[in-house]
Write a protein that holds these residues in place. Structure first.
Motif, mmCIF file in Angstrom:
data_model
loop_
_atom_site.group_PDB
_atom_site.id
_atom_site.type_symbol
_atom_site.label_atom_id
_atom_site.label_comp_id
_atom_site.label_asym_id
_atom_site.label_seq_id
_atom_site.Cartn_x
_atom_site.Cartn_y
_atom_site.Cartn_z
ATOM 1 N N TYR A 1 0.803 -1.259 0.029
ATOM 2 C CA TYR A 1 -0.020 0.187 0.026
ATOM 3 C C TYR A 1 0.909 1.105 -0.023
ATOM 4 O O TYR A 1 0.485 2.339 -0.829
ATOM 5 C CB TYR A 1 -0.985 -0.020 1.175
ATOM 6 N N ASN A 2 1.915 1.112 0.626
ATOM 7 C CA ASN A 2 3.011 2.339 0.830
ATOM 8 C C ASN A 2 4.090 2.637 -0.133
ATOM 9 O O ASN A 2 4.975 3.044 -0.042
ATOM 10 C CB ASN A 2 3.213 2.368 2.370
ATOM 11 N N ARG A 3 4.016 1.447 -1.049
ATOM 12 C CA ARG A 3 4.965 1.227 -2.035
ATOM 13 C C ARG A 3 5.363 2.665 -2.930
ATOM 14 O O ARG A 3 6.627 2.736 -3.202
ATOM 15 C CB ARG A 3 4.992 0.230 -3.009
ATOM 16 N N LYS A 4 4.403 3.585 -2.858
ATOM 17 C CA LYS A 4 4.922 4.855 -3.733
ATOM 18 C C LYS A 4 5.203 6.068 -3.002
ATOM 19 O O LYS A 4 5.647 7.050 -3.230
ATOM 20 C CB LYS A 4 3.957 5.069 -4.869
ATOM 21 N N MET A 5 4.960 5.761 -1.596
ATOM 22 C CA MET A 5 4.838 6.977 -0.747
ATOM 23 C C MET A 5 6.238 7.722 -0.688
ATOM 24 O O MET A 5 6.394 8.933 -0.702
ATOM 25 C CB MET A 5 4.667 6.582 0.741
ATOM 26 N N TYR A 6 7.341 7.118 -0.736
ATOM 27 C CA TYR A 6 8.582 7.575 -0.630
ATOM 28 C C TYR A 6 8.876 8.565 -1.694
ATOM 29 O O TYR A 6 9.643 9.741 -1.615
ATOM 30 C CB TYR A 6 9.880 6.477 -0.664
ATOM 31 N N LYS A 7 7.973 8.469 -2.952
ATOM 32 C CA LYS A 7 8.173 9.501 -4.074
ATOM 33 C C LYS A 7 7.515 10.606 -3.682
ATOM 34 O O LYS A 7 7.561 11.661 -4.724
ATOM 35 C CB LYS A 7 7.748 8.578 -5.453
ATOM 36 N N HIS A 8 6.679 10.725 -2.775
ATOM 37 C CA HIS A 8 5.913 11.887 -2.541
ATOM 38 C C HIS A 8 6.186 12.498 -1.284
ATOM 39 O O HIS A 8 5.403 13.336 -0.810
ATOM 40 C CB HIS A 8 4.254 11.356 -2.626
ATOM 41 N N ILE A 9 7.235 12.316 -0.595
ATOM 42 C CA ILE A 9 7.610 12.950 0.408
ATOM 43 C C ILE A 9 8.896 13.634 0.128
ATOM 44 O O ILE A 9 9.768 13.050 -0.496
ATOM 45 C CB ILE A 9 7.695 12.128 1.817
ATOM 46 N N THR A 10 9.265 15.045 0.313
ATOM 47 C CA THR A 10 10.310 15.755 0.006
ATOM 48 C C THR A 10 11.375 15.498 0.489
ATOM 49 O O THR A 10 11.640 14.779 1.902
ATOM 50 C CB THR A 10 10.220 17.290 0.230
ATOM 51 N N PRO A 11 12.763 15.509 0.145
ATOM 52 C CA PRO A 11 13.882 14.921 0.755
ATOM 53 C C PRO A 11 14.205 15.606 2.115
ATOM 54 O O PRO A 11 14.695 14.997 3.053
ATOM 55 C CB PRO A 11 14.987 15.469 -0.280
ATOM 56 N N GLU A 12 13.853 16.726 2.493
ATOM 57 C CA GLU A 12 13.745 17.363 3.672
ATOM 58 C C GLU A 12 13.216 16.650 4.810
ATOM 59 O O GLU A 12 13.722 16.307 5.610
ATOM 60 C CB GLU A 12 13.338 19.053 3.704
ATOM 61 N N PHE A 13 11.901 16.531 4.298
ATOM 62 C CA PHE A 13 11.157 15.666 5.459
ATOM 63 C C PHE A 13 11.638 14.289 5.587
ATOM 64 O O PHE A 13 11.277 13.851 6.805
ATOM 65 C CB PHE A 13 9.653 15.910 5.211
ATOM 66 N N LYS A 14 11.946 13.563 4.633
ATOM 67 C CA LYS A 14 12.413 12.162 4.798
ATOM 68 C C LYS A 14 13.662 12.185 5.478
ATOM 69 O O LYS A 14 13.795 11.423 6.470
ATOM 70 C CB LYS A 14 12.742 11.529 3.399
ATOM 71 N N ALA A 15 14.512 13.324 5.456
ATOM 72 C CA ALA A 15 15.721 13.340 6.254
ATOM 73 C C ALA A 15 15.363 13.548 7.763
ATOM 74 O O ALA A 15 15.785 12.897 8.563
ATOM 75 C CB ALA A 15 16.500 14.653 5.720
ATOM 76 N N GLU A 16 14.162 14.286 8.132
ATOM 77 C CA GLU A 16 13.893 14.559 9.317
ATOM 78 C C GLU A 16 13.410 13.374 9.876
ATOM 79 O O GLU A 16 13.581 13.059 11.296
ATOM 80 C CB GLU A 16 12.923 15.661 9.484
#
Length: 568
Positions: free
Chosen positions: A129-144
C-alpha cells in the motif's frame, strides 16, 4: 482514526479483497522492493548533535534544544537546525515518548489482529500500500523522519524497519479513514474575524477528534520548531510525528485538518500531515498555502483549514486524489465554518460528498457551530473554548454524552484556539478538551531563543482558560464508566457471550439520553431472544437523536425484526 467502539480494526473485514491485494503485491514486487530500499540522501546535512542531558524525569536538554513537561501535563519541546539535525534532536529528546507512542499504537494493532497469519498479511499489505509513498515526500522531510527513526526501538522490526515504520505511521490518519470510510474522524473547525471577534482580529477554534485509544492521547507534545529554512512554527503532536495536524507559524498562518469523504485508494501518496507541515513551514498567506497544496498528490480527501494574519481571514483548501477546490466566504462575511464535508464549487456535484452531507453527522455539527456562534455578539478565546467544549445538540438538546453530533464528542485528542495576529495559541489538556487550555505566545517563545535552553515552561499562566467544571461532576464520572460498559457489551455481542442484567441496566442509566446505550442493550436482548425487552430498548433508542442515517436504518431494521418476532 475514529471512535474505537471496542473493535477498532478487524482484518476479517478486509478478507473480501485480501486475495486481490496479495495478487497485486506479487504483481508489483519490484515497486515494493524499491520502496523498501529507499533511504534519504543525508550528505548535505549535519549529523552531529549535542548529547542529551537529563535534568529530571520531565526535563531534558541538548544544547539549545529542550523538552520539558509543564504543570498542566503537556510536554514542551524546542528544536532548531537542518532537517537531519532536527530529526536526530527530536528523536533524542523524545526517545521514551517516541517508543511509548509506537508501542501504544502498534500494540493496539497486534491486539486487534492477533492471528499470526493476518499479521503477516497486514505487513504485506502495508508494504504494498505504501510502495510509492517515498516518491511523494520531499527529501527534507524524509531526512527529518529518518533522524527521528534512529531512536525507535527494535520491538516492532517484524512489521518494518524503523525508518519505514516511521513513514507508515505518518499516514496513520490517512489510512485510518481510508480503511474505515464509514466512520470518519469528526473534527470541527471555525473562524471569526472583524465584527464577530472581540478585538476585530482573526480567532480560530478547532477540535481534533483523532482517536487511537485513550493512552495514545496521554502524552501530547507542543513542538516549537526553528528550521534552518522556512518559518518558525508550533504544532500539537506526539512522539515520532513530524507532520502537522494543528499548528501556527511565526507569520500568523494556521493550519488544521478535517477528514472528508473518500474513495478507498489503492496506493498511498503524500500523507496529509506532511502537506500541512510544508504549508506551515513555507507559507505566510492563504495564496501561498494553496500553491503548496496544489503541488502535492494526496490519497484521501481532506479539508485543510487555513487562517492567515496577513489576509485577516480564513479559507478551506479541499483536496482529494482527483479533485481540488478552495472555499472562501465573501469579503462582507466575518466567519467560516468547517466540519467533515466539502463546500467549494469543485465538489458541489461530488456524489460521495453529497452522501456525506445527507447521511453523516457532519452537517449537524456544522449547523450547531453556526448556532453557537450566532448566540454570541463577539467571540473571545474563552468563548471559543466554550464552543469547542459544548456537549449538546441543536437547540441545546440533550443528545447523550459521546454522540458524534456534538462538537465535544468526549474523545478529542486535543482542542486548540488561535489568535493569529497576536501569535497566541491555546491548547487543551486532559481529559479530552475539558482540562485547562494552556496559552503560548510565539513571539515570546522564539524571541532571543538562540543559545538558550529552558527548564521553565513557556506557557503564559495569566492567559490560561480554566477547566470545564463538567470534568468534576458525577455526570462525567458516569460517562467514563459508560465507555467501559459500552466496550464490554460490544465485546459480548461480537463474541456471543453472556453479560449480567446489571451491566445492561447500568449501560442505559449512566448515559440515559444517548441512543446507542439503548440500541446496544436492545441488540443484546434480541441476540438472546428476549424480544419484549429488545422491543422496549429499541423503541427508547428511536426517541433520541440518532447519529447517522445508517445508524437510523440499522435501528429501524432491528425494530421491524423484533416486532415480527413478537407477532409469531
Amino acid at each position: 482514526m475514529s471512535k474505537e467502539h471496542g473493535r477498532m480494526f478487524k482484518m476479517k473485514n478486509l478478507s473480501a479483497f485480501s486475495l486481490l491485494v496479495l495478487l497485486l503485491i506479487f504483481a508489483s514486487s519490484c515497486g515494493v522492493s524499491k520502496s523498501l530500499k529507499d533511504l534519504p540522501d543525508l550528505s548535505a546535512y549535519n549529523n552531529e548533535i549535542p548529547n542529551r542531558v537529563k535534568i529530571s524525569d520531565s526535563t531534558f536538554i541538548a544544547g539549545n534544544n529542550f523538552l520539558t513537561k509543564n504543570k498542566h501535563g503537556l510536554w514542551e519541546m524546542y528544536v532548531e537546525g537542518d532537517p537531519y539535525q532536527r530529526g536526530l534532536l527530536i528523536g533524542s529528546l523524545t526517545e521514551e515518548l517516541l517508543q511509548h507512542q509506537e508501542d501504544v499504537f502498534l500494540s493496539k494493532v497486534n491486539e486487534l489482529v492477533p492471528s499470526k497469519t493476518q499479521q503477516s498479511f497486514l505487513r504485506g499489505f502495508l508494504k504494498w500500500y505504501n510502495r510509492k509513498m517515498y516518491k511523494h515526500i520531499t527529501p527534507e522531510f524524509k531526512a527529518e523522519i529518518y533522524g527521528v527513526s534512529q531512536y525507535s526501538s527494535d520491538k516492532f522490526n517484524s512489521i518494518a524497519p524503523p525508518y519505514l515504520r516511521a513513514l507508515y505511521l505518518h499516514s496513520a490518519h490517512d489510512i485510518g479513514h481510508a480503511l474505515q470510510d464509514l466512520a470518519l474522524v469528526g473534527c470541527s473547525s471555525f473562524a471569526v474575524w472583524d465584527d464577530k471577534s472581540e478585538d476585530g482580529g482573526l480567532l480560530i477554534g478547532r477540535n481534533f477528534d483523532f482517536y487511537a485509544g485513550d493512552e495514545f492521547a496521554e502524552e501530547k507534545i507542543i513542538a516549537f520548531i526553528n528550521p534552518s529554512e522556512g518559518y518558525k512554527f508550533m504544532s500539537v503532536t506526539w512522539g515520532g510525528m513530524i507532520g502537522v495536524v494543528s499548528g501556527m507559524n511565526d507569520q500568523g498562518l494556521t493550519v488544521t485538518i478535517n477528514a472528508g469523504k473518500s474513495k478507498i485508494p489503492l496506493i498511498a501518496k503524500t500523507p496529509i500531515s506532511i502537506v500541512t507541515r510544508e504549508i506551515l513551514q513555507y507559507a505566510s498567506t492563504i495564496e501561498e498555502a494553496i500553491a503548496i497544496a496544489q503541488k502535492r498528490e494526496v490519497f484521501v480527501s481532506e479539508a485543510i483549514f487555513v487562517g492567515s494574519a496577513k489576509d485577516g481571514r480564513a479559507a478551506v483548501i479541499e483536496v482529494s486524489p482527483k479533485n481540488f477546490g478552495v472555499y472562501a466566504v465573501p469579503n462582507s462575511a466575518d466567519q467560516l465554518i468547517c466540519s467533515n464535508h466539502f463546500q467549494s464549487e469543485a465538489f458541489s456535484e461530488d456524489k460521495r460528498n453529497l452522501k456525506q452531507i445527507a447521511e453523516s453527522h457532519s452537517q449537524y455539527r456544522y449547523d450547531r457551530m453556526e448556532e453557537l456562534i450566532s448566540e454570541e455578539d463577539k467571540l473571545n478565546p474563552d468563548e471559543a473554548v466554550a464552543i469547542l467544549r459544548n456537549k449538546k445538540g441543536l437547540n441545546d438538546k440533550a443528545i447523550g454524552y459521546g454522540n458524534e453530533k456534538a462538537l465535544n464528542q468526549l474523545l478529542a485528542h486535543h482542542g486548540i484556539v488561535f489568535q493569529p495576529e497576536k501569535l497566541r495559541v491555546w491548547i487543551s489538556t486532559n481529559p479530552y478538551q475539558l482540562g485547562e487550555f494552556v496559552a503560548y505566545d510565539l513571539d515570546e517563545v522564539f524571541k532571543d531563543r538562540f543559545g538558550k535552553a529552558s527548564e521553565v515552561s513557556l506557557a503564559i499562566d495569566s492567559l490560561t482558560v480554566s477547566e470545564d467544571p463538567f470534568a468534576r461532576t458525577e455526570a462525567f464520572r458516569n460517562y467514563e464508566e459508560y465507555r467501559k460498559l459500552e466496550r464490554q457489551v460490544e465485546a459480548a455481542l461480537d463474541d456471543k457471550t453472556e453479560i449480567e442484567a446489571e451491566v445492561l441496566s447500568a449501560l442505559r442509566e449512566k448515559n440515559a439520553t444517548y441512543w446507542k446505550a439503548h440500541y446496544l442493550a436492545g441488540r443484546y436482548f434480541y441476540q438472546n431472544k428476549d424480544y419484549w425487552q429488545a422491543f422496549e430498548a429499541f423503541t427508547e433508542a428511536s426517541k433520541m437523536e440518532i447519529t447517522t442515517v445508517p445508524d437510523q436504518e440499522s435501528l429501524s431494521k432491528y425494530l421491524k425484526k423484533t416486532k415480527f418476532k413478537l407477532k409469531k
